[in-house]
Design a protein around this motif. Sequence first.
Motif, PDB file in Angstrom:
ATOM      1  N   ILE A   1       0.848  -1.200   0.000  1.00 51.13           N
ATOM      2  CA  ILE A   1       0.000   0.000   0.000  1.00 51.13           C
ATOM      3  C   ILE A   1       0.885   1.253   0.000  1.00 51.13           C
ATOM      4  CG2 ILE A   1      -1.647   1.359   1.372  1.00 51.13           C
ATOM      5  CD1 ILE A   1      -2.983  -0.993   0.022  1.00 51.13           C
ATOM      6  N   HIS A   2       1.908   1.270   0.848  1.00 51.15           N
ATOM      7  CA  HIS A   2       2.836   2.394   0.912  1.00 51.15           C
ATOM      8  C   HIS A   2       3.485   2.628  -0.456  1.00 51.15           C
ATOM      9  CE1 HIS A   2       6.856   4.146   1.692  1.00 51.15           C
ATOM     10  NE2 HIS A   2       6.196   4.875   2.558  1.00 51.15           N
ATOM     11  N   GLY A   3       3.989   1.573  -1.064  1.00 51.48           N
ATOM     12  CA  GLY A   3       4.663   1.697  -2.358  1.00 51.48           C
ATOM     13  C   GLY A   3       3.738   2.163  -3.463  1.00 51.48           C
ATOM     14  N   ILE A   4       2.494   1.696  -3.447  1.00 52.69           N
ATOM     15  CA  ILE A   4       1.530   2.114  -4.457  1.00 52.69           C
ATOM     16  C   ILE A   4       1.238   3.611  -4.323  1.00 52.69           C
ATOM     17  CG2 ILE A   4      -0.892   1.919  -5.169  1.00 52.69           C
ATOM     18  CD1 ILE A   4      -0.623  -1.116  -4.659  1.00 52.69           C
ATOM     19  N   GLY A   5       1.130   4.087  -3.098  1.00 49.76           N
ATOM     20  CA  GLY A   5       0.916   5.520  -2.895  1.00 49.76           C
ATOM     21  C   GLY A   5       2.022   6.344  -3.531  1.00 49.76           C
ATOM     22  N   LYS A   6       3.252   5.892  -3.373  1.00 52.62           N
ATOM     23  CA  LYS A   6       4.384   6.591  -3.984  1.00 52.62           C
ATOM     24  C   LYS A   6       4.279   6.567  -5.504  1.00 52.62           C
ATOM     25  CE  LYS A   6       6.255   7.560  -0.146  1.00 52.62           C
ATOM     26  NZ  LYS A   6       6.450   8.907   0.288  1.00 52.62           N
ATOM     27  N   ALA A   7       3.881   5.422  -6.048  1.00 49.55           N
ATOM     28  CA  ALA A   7       3.743   5.300  -7.503  1.00 49.55           C
ATOM     29  C   ALA A   7       2.650   6.221  -8.041  1.00 49.55           C
ATOM     30  CB  ALA A   7       3.454   3.848  -7.876  1.00 49.55           C
ATOM     31  N   GLU A   8       1.592   6.415  -7.271  1.00 54.20           N
ATOM     32  CA  GLU A   8       0.514   7.305  -7.722  1.00 54.20           C
ATOM     33  C   GLU A   8       1.017   8.746  -7.843  1.00 54.20           C
ATOM     34  OE1 GLU A   8      -2.177   6.390  -8.975  1.00 54.20           O
ATOM     35  OE2 GLU A   8      -2.783   4.520  -8.050  1.00 54.20           O
ATOM     36  N   PHE A   9       1.782   9.206  -6.862  1.00 54.55           N
ATOM     37  CA  PHE A   9       2.320  10.567  -6.942  1.00 54.55           C
ATOM     38  C   PHE A   9       3.326  10.684  -8.094  1.00 54.55           C
ATOM     39  CE2 PHE A   9       0.865  10.862  -2.457  1.00 54.55           C
ATOM     40  CZ  PHE A   9       0.044  11.967  -2.609  1.00 54.55           C
ATOM     41  N   LYS A  10       4.126   9.646  -8.290  1.00 59.81           N
ATOM     42  CA  LYS A  10       5.064   9.639  -9.416  1.00 59.81           C
ATOM     43  C   LYS A  10       4.282   9.618 -10.728  1.00 59.81           C
ATOM     44  CE  LYS A  10       9.276   9.422 -10.958  1.00 59.81           C
ATOM     45  NZ  LYS A  10      10.185  10.528 -10.780  1.00 59.81           N
ATOM     46  N   GLY A  11       3.159   8.905 -10.741  1.00 58.95           N
ATOM     47  CA  GLY A  11       2.312   8.861 -11.929  1.00 58.95           C
ATOM     48  C   GLY A  11       1.802  10.249 -12.294  1.00 58.95           C
ATOM     49  N   GLU A  12       1.429  11.034 -11.293  1.00 60.03           N
ATOM     50  CA  GLU A  12       0.980  12.400 -11.567  1.00 60.03           C
ATOM     51  C   GLU A  12       2.079  13.170 -12.292  1.00 60.03           C
ATOM     52  OE1 GLU A  12      -0.325  16.485  -9.235  1.00 60.03           O
ATOM     53  OE2 GLU A  12       0.973  15.019  -8.236  1.00 60.03           O
ATOM     54  N   GLU A  13       3.286  13.035 -11.799  1.00 60.42           N
ATOM     55  CA  GLU A  13       4.425  13.739 -12.390  1.00 60.42           C
ATOM     56  C   GLU A  13       4.635  13.310 -13.849  1.00 60.42           C
ATOM     57  OE1 GLU A  13       9.043  13.271 -11.384  1.00 60.42           O
ATOM     58  OE2 GLU A  13       7.816  13.789  -9.642  1.00 60.42           O
ATOM     59  N   ARG A  14       4.628  12.019 -14.088  1.00 58.61           N
ATOM     60  CA  ARG A  14       4.877  11.505 -15.441  1.00 58.61           C
ATOM     61  C   ARG A  14       3.739  11.836 -16.402  1.00 58.61           C
ATOM     62  NH1 ARG A  14       8.135   5.857 -14.378  1.00 58.61           N
ATOM     63  NH2 ARG A  14      10.000   6.902 -13.636  1.00 58.61           N
ATOM     64  N   VAL A  15       2.512  11.788 -15.928  1.00 56.60           N
ATOM     65  CA  VAL A  15       1.373  12.117 -16.781  1.00 56.60           C
ATOM     66  C   VAL A  15       1.407  13.601 -17.150  1.00 56.60           C
ATOM     67  CG1 VAL A  15      -1.158  12.242 -16.870  1.00 56.60           C
ATOM     68  CG2 VAL A  15      -0.051  10.191 -16.000  1.00 56.60           C
ATOM     69  N   ASN A  16       1.785  14.453 -16.207  1.00 56.39           N
ATOM     70  CA  ASN A  16       1.922  15.874 -16.520  1.00 56.39           C
ATOM     71  C   ASN A  16       3.030  16.121 -17.536  1.00 56.39           C
ATOM     72  OD1 ASN A  16      -0.153  17.336 -15.232  1.00 56.39           O
ATOM     73  ND2 ASN A  16       0.867  17.118 -13.258  1.00 56.39           N
ATOM     74  N   GLU A  17       4.111  15.350 -17.473  1.00 53.79           N
ATOM     75  CA  GLU A  17       5.175  15.455 -18.474  1.00 53.79           C
ATOM     76  C   GLU A  17       4.630  15.093 -19.861  1.00 53.79           C
ATOM     77  OE1 GLU A  17       8.266  12.887 -17.033  1.00 53.79           O
ATOM     78  OE2 GLU A  17       8.781  14.242 -15.379  1.00 53.79           O
ATOM     79  N   PHE A  18       3.810  14.066 -19.910  1.00 52.29           N
ATOM     80  CA  PHE A  18       3.192  13.658 -21.175  1.00 52.29           C
ATOM     81  C   PHE A  18       2.268  14.759 -21.688  1.00 52.29           C
ATOM     82  CE2 PHE A  18      -0.261  11.143 -23.351  1.00 52.29           C
ATOM     83  CZ  PHE A  18       0.450  10.936 -24.524  1.00 52.29           C
ATOM     84  N   ALA A  19       1.492  15.377 -20.788  1.00 50.82           N
ATOM     85  CA  ALA A  19       0.600  16.473 -21.178  1.00 50.82           C
ATOM     86  C   ALA A  19       1.398  17.633 -21.762  1.00 50.82           C
ATOM     87  CB  ALA A  19      -0.232  16.933 -19.983  1.00 50.82           C
ATOM     88  N   ALA A  20       2.541  17.927 -21.176  1.00 49.69           N
ATOM     89  CA  ALA A  20       3.384  19.003 -21.694  1.00 49.69           C
ATOM     90  C   ALA A  20       3.864  18.683 -23.105  1.00 49.69           C
ATOM     91  CB  ALA A  20       4.566  19.242 -20.753  1.00 49.69           C
ATOM     92  N   MET A  21       4.204  17.431 -23.358  1.00 47.19           N
ATOM     93  CA  MET A  21       4.617  17.021 -24.701  1.00 47.19           C
ATOM     94  C   MET A  21       3.468  17.192 -25.697  1.00 47.19           C
ATOM     95  SD  MET A  21       6.940  13.664 -23.685  1.00 47.19           S
ATOM     96  CE  MET A  21       6.362  12.774 -25.069  1.00 47.19           C
TER      97      MET A  21
END
Length: 163
Positions: free
Chosen positions: A53-73
């Motif tokens: 559960i802890h690790g998934i939470g971290k991945a979700e926040f990292k996912g926000e970062e990566r998805v925003n990078e994709f949006a910028a592209m």
Amino acid sequence: MYYVLSDIAERFGLKDVVEQLTGLGNQEMRHAGDYATLNGKYPGDTESFWKVIHGIGKAEFKGEERVNEFAAMLEEAGLADAASAVRKFALQERHHGEVIRAILAEHAPERFRGGAAPEGEPVYVCSCCGFEYVGDIGAEPANYTCPVCAAAKSAFKPGKSTD
């Protein structure tokens, strides 16, 4: 697949088809979880549960970062409408992380309640999705895969837990 077809059926005004396809999608989602459990991807002991559960939470926040990078592209490519839709996904990823953080704060053992991994424990970060594995990943079998993105054990690199 069923959820996408359900969305299309909704656009066609087929309410009964939407309900049926959504029901099938829910069943398939359940099957995927059951298969993952049967294959040992999600261990049943309490300690491992909270680690995942802890690790998934971290991945979700990292996912926000990566998805925003994709949006910028997408924006750079002149695809403003697509970028706007993708930014909504980023907000959902953040929301998922915040829900997990709240679950940890309320229910997890003390060592998993904070944002970072328990002090003094090694952290390995999945280079594909950002999932944080707390503990000695070397103790996992060679065929261990990330519980979020299914990346191989070799995708995990020593890292530092983030808040």
